[in-house]
Scaffold this motif. Structure first.
Motif, mmCIF file in Angstrom:
data_model
loop_
_atom_site.group_PDB
_atom_site.id
_atom_site.type_symbol
_atom_site.label_atom_id
_atom_site.label_comp_id
_atom_site.label_asym_id
_atom_site.label_seq_id
_atom_site.Cartn_x
_atom_site.Cartn_y
_atom_site.Cartn_z
ATOM 1 N N VAL A 1 0.856 -1.180 0.000
ATOM 2 C CA VAL A 1 0.000 0.000 0.000
ATOM 3 C C VAL A 1 0.899 1.239 0.000
ATOM 4 N N VAL A 2 0.589 2.195 -0.844
ATOM 5 C CA VAL A 2 1.333 3.447 -0.914
ATOM 6 C C VAL A 2 0.636 4.431 0.029
ATOM 7 N N ARG A 3 1.441 5.043 0.890
ATOM 8 C CA ARG A 3 0.903 5.919 1.932
ATOM 9 C C ARG A 3 1.526 7.298 1.869
ATOM 10 N N VAL A 4 0.721 8.299 2.216
ATOM 11 C CA VAL A 4 1.240 9.650 2.420
ATOM 12 C C VAL A 4 1.332 9.836 3.928
ATOM 13 N N VAL A 5 2.506 10.235 4.370
ATOM 14 C CA VAL A 5 2.769 10.450 5.797
ATOM 15 C C VAL A 5 3.074 11.941 5.967
ATOM 16 N N PRO A 6 2.041 12.742 6.258
ATOM 17 C CA PRO A 6 2.237 14.193 6.287
ATOM 18 C C PRO A 6 3.284 14.662 7.291
ATOM 19 N N ARG A 7 3.298 14.045 8.466
ATOM 20 C CA ARG A 7 4.296 14.402 9.482
ATOM 21 C C ARG A 7 4.907 13.093 9.968
ATOM 22 N N VAL A 8 6.057 12.791 9.438
ATOM 23 C CA VAL A 8 6.715 11.507 9.673
ATOM 24 C C VAL A 8 6.852 11.207 11.162
ATOM 25 N N GLU A 9 7.135 12.225 11.951
ATOM 26 C CA GLU A 9 7.348 12.006 13.386
ATOM 27 C C GLU A 9 6.082 11.521 14.101
ATOM 28 N N ARG A 10 4.906 11.781 13.540
ATOM 29 C CA ARG A 10 3.647 11.346 14.164
ATOM 30 C C ARG A 10 3.223 9.963 13.703
ATOM 31 N N GLU A 11 3.807 9.467 12.626
ATOM 32 C CA GLU A 11 3.521 8.144 12.065
ATOM 33 C C GLU A 11 2.061 7.971 11.664
ATOM 34 N N GLU A 12 1.368 9.068 11.358
ATOM 35 C CA GLU A 12 0.003 8.997 10.840
ATOM 36 C C GLU A 12 0.098 8.971 9.320
ATOM 37 N N PHE A 13 -0.804 8.217 8.699
ATOM 38 C CA PHE A 13 -0.724 8.122 7.251
ATOM 39 C C PHE A 13 -2.094 8.010 6.614
ATOM 40 N N LEU A 14 -2.127 8.274 5.310
ATOM 41 C CA LEU A 14 -3.306 8.150 4.481
ATOM 42 C C LEU A 14 -2.955 7.213 3.334
ATOM 43 N N ASN A 15 -3.721 6.137 3.184
ATOM 44 C CA ASN A 15 -3.517 5.228 2.060
ATOM 45 C C ASN A 15 -3.957 5.933 0.784
ATOM 46 N N ARG B 1 5.620 13.131 -7.045
ATOM 47 C CA ARG B 1 6.263 11.953 -6.445
ATOM 48 C C ARG B 1 5.513 10.678 -6.810
ATOM 49 N N LEU B 2 4.185 10.744 -6.803
ATOM 50 C CA LEU B 2 3.388 9.573 -7.174
ATOM 51 C C LEU B 2 3.546 9.260 -8.661
ATOM 52 N N ARG B 3 3.639 10.292 -9.492
ATOM 53 C CA ARG B 3 3.883 10.062 -10.929
ATOM 54 C C ARG B 3 5.261 9.439 -11.149
ATOM 55 N N ALA B 4 6.228 9.775 -10.290
ATOM 56 C CA ALA B 4 7.551 9.149 -10.396
ATOM 57 C C ALA B 4 7.436 7.648 -10.138
ATOM 58 N N ALA C 1 11.040 -0.183 -0.639
ATOM 59 C CA ALA C 1 12.059 -0.136 0.418
ATOM 60 C C ALA C 1 11.627 0.843 1.508
ATOM 61 N N ALA C 2 12.001 0.540 2.739
ATOM 62 C CA ALA C 2 11.665 1.418 3.868
ATOM 63 C C ALA C 2 12.313 2.785 3.664
ATOM 64 N N ARG C 3 11.552 3.830 3.952
ATOM 65 C CA ARG C 3 12.063 5.187 3.839
ATOM 66 C C ARG C 3 11.338 6.083 4.814
ATOM 67 N N SER C 4 11.960 7.185 5.143
ATOM 68 C CA SER C 4 11.385 8.159 6.076
ATOM 69 C C SER C 4 11.054 9.440 5.336
ATOM 70 N N THR C 5 10.172 9.329 4.366
ATOM 71 C CA THR C 5 9.764 10.491 3.584
ATOM 72 C C THR C 5 8.245 10.620 3.635
ATOM 73 N N VAL C 6 7.717 11.579 2.948
ATOM 74 C CA VAL C 6 6.273 11.815 2.934
ATOM 75 C C VAL C 6 5.536 10.687 2.207
ATOM 76 N N VAL C 7 6.157 10.083 1.203
ATOM 77 C CA VAL C 7 5.548 8.947 0.505
ATOM 78 C C VAL C 7 6.281 7.679 0.935
ATOM 79 N N GLN C 8 5.527 6.755 1.527
ATOM 80 C CA GLN C 8 6.080 5.493 2.022
ATOM 81 C C GLN C 8 5.186 4.349 1.549
ATOM 82 N N THR C 9 5.643 3.124 1.779
ATOM 83 C CA THR C 9 4.816 1.962 1.471
ATOM 84 C C THR C 9 4.695 1.077 2.713
ATOM 85 N N SER C 10 3.646 0.281 2.704
ATOM 86 C CA SER C 10 3.431 -0.696 3.764
ATOM 87 C C SER C 10 4.423 -1.837 3.575
#
Length: 129
Positions: free
Chosen positions: A11-25, A64-67, A95-104
């Motif tokens: 699942v591709v997720r947007v993580v608006p504030r990485v430090e809060r670990e909240e995301f939107l699929n 980023r999603l188009r990339a 791959a695991a990353r600490s950016t605004v766009v992450q995956t499950s």
């Protein structure tokens, strides 16, 4: 009965504030190597994203999603990562990353039709109906 093939998805997720670990699929990326299939399906809802109370540049987020899309498609449009073999592109994208766009984490399954499976997973995990 149609032959089923192993597939993997995340699942591709947007993580608006990485430090809060909240995301939107916002999407699903699916690899079915035996069928030569690697695609992403995504939808960015600015209304749902606004619920996080954060101001994210949606234009940059869409780029980023188009990339991800270009990398899935491969060829020159996918840049250096787009030249990797299919499985290598999927591994790089998930791959695991600490950016605004992450995956499950990556999940496996069996499918006779990867395109149909991608649509089903998107409806189940992302779309609001």
């Amino acid at each position: 009965m149609p032959e089923k093939h192993l597939f993997e998805y995340a699942v591709v997720r947007v993580v608006p504030r990485v430090e809060r670990e909240e995301f939107l699929n916002v999407g699903v990326i699916l690899l079915c190597a035996p069928k030569g299939f690697l695609q992403i399906r995504y939808e960015l809802s600015e209304v749902r994203l606004a619920a996080f109370g954060n101001t994210i540049d949606c234009g940059e987020l869409r780029e980023r999603l188009r990339a991800f899309e270009r990398i899935c498609a491969g060829r020159k449009e996918g840049g250096p990562i787009g030249q990797f073999p299919l499985a290598g592109r999927f591994r790089w994208l998930t791959a695991a990353r600490s950016t605004v766009v992450q995956t499950s984490p990556v999940h496996p399954g069996l499918s006779a039709d990867p395109s149909e499976t991608l649509d089903r997973l998107f409806r189940q995990l992302v779309a609001i109906e």
